[in-house]
Design an enzyme around this catalytic site. Sequence first.
Site, PDB file in Angstrom:
ATOM      1  N   ALA A 149       0.836  -1.208   0.000  1.00 51.09           N
ATOM      2  CA  ALA A 149       0.000   0.000   0.000  1.00 51.09           C
ATOM      3  C   ALA A 149       0.868   1.254   0.000  1.00 51.09           C
ATOM      4  O   ALA A 149       0.571   2.228  -0.702  1.00 51.09           O
ATOM      5  CB  ALA A 149      -0.930  -0.004   1.203  1.00 51.09           C
ATOM      6  N   TYR A 150       1.936   1.225   0.778  1.00 48.27           N
ATOM      7  CA  TYR A 150       2.861   2.367   0.823  1.00 48.27           C
ATOM      8  C   TYR A 150       3.440   2.640  -0.567  1.00 48.27           C
ATOM      9  O   TYR A 150       3.425   3.774  -1.052  1.00 48.27           O
ATOM     10  CB  TYR A 150       3.979   2.088   1.823  1.00 48.27           C
ATOM     11  CG  TYR A 150       5.107   3.085   1.798  1.00 48.27           C
ATOM     12  CD1 TYR A 150       5.020   4.270   2.521  1.00 48.27           C
ATOM     13  CD2 TYR A 150       6.266   2.845   1.062  1.00 48.27           C
ATOM     14  CE1 TYR A 150       6.059   5.197   2.492  1.00 48.27           C
ATOM     15  CE2 TYR A 150       7.310   3.756   1.037  1.00 48.27           C
ATOM     16  CZ  TYR A 150       7.196   4.937   1.748  1.00 48.27           C
ATOM     17  OH  TYR A 150       8.223   5.847   1.722  1.00 48.27           O
ATOM     18  N   ALA A 151       3.943   1.589  -1.216  1.00 44.97           N
ATOM     19  CA  ALA A 151       4.550   1.760  -2.533  1.00 44.97           C
ATOM     20  C   ALA A 151       3.532   2.265  -3.547  1.00 44.97           C
ATOM     21  O   ALA A 151       3.839   3.130  -4.369  1.00 44.97           O
ATOM     22  CB  ALA A 151       5.157   0.438  -3.001  1.00 44.97           C
TER      23      ALA A 151
END
Length: 238
Positions: A149-151
């Site tokens: 999700a961060y990426a």
Amino acid sequence: MAINRPILITGAGKRIGLALAQHFITRQQPLIISYRTRYPSIDALERAGVTCLHADFSSTEGILQFAEQVKEIAPSLRAIIHNASEWQPESRQTPLSETLNAMMQIHVTAPYLLNHELEALLRGHGQAGSDIIHITDYVAERGSDKHIAYAASKAALENMTLSFALKLAPEVKVNAIAPALIMFNEADDAEYRQRALNKSLMKIAPGEQEVVNLVEYLLTSRYVTGRSHAVDGGRHLR
């Protein structure tokens, strides 16, 4: 660089954001910064004359309230540097939808809304008179199996760089900076540090000054816009 208009830095309480604030203080550049946690560094920034605003970007209301505070303080801005970030991995303890929403909220929704809300403060200062800089991440290009999700959210922020560059040219230049392994955390052990260093060609953790130098270049350029600039020690060649 004009010094009468403030630069706005989000998330400037530590690491890269703090280093940028400290750099601009030495340049006598007026600053407005946001912080979520009041680290001792915030007190030091205030003593140095920086306008420090507490901000909660976890809701649309919080983002818009922050934008209104900025507009009340500053009739115009020299630049916005979107540095506020959070690094959440996928975890069995947190529903996946919560992780995704949190990452998209801080890395996409907040810059998206602030760029729109504060657009008028950046315009009207001539060709390349103002800047927006998005701090993304090396994983925006490569992906991450433990921080999906961060990426994805950082990749979305990188893509928004293109769209805002199109929308705001030629008055406002919009660029992204994608760092990797700029500095270690104090708790990182020797084994982890060596593995991380081996991922780059240059095999060093260069420190925040590498990003500071690139920010200065982008602010002084009158031509560079719509680009993502990697600060990763040649990781893409490994």
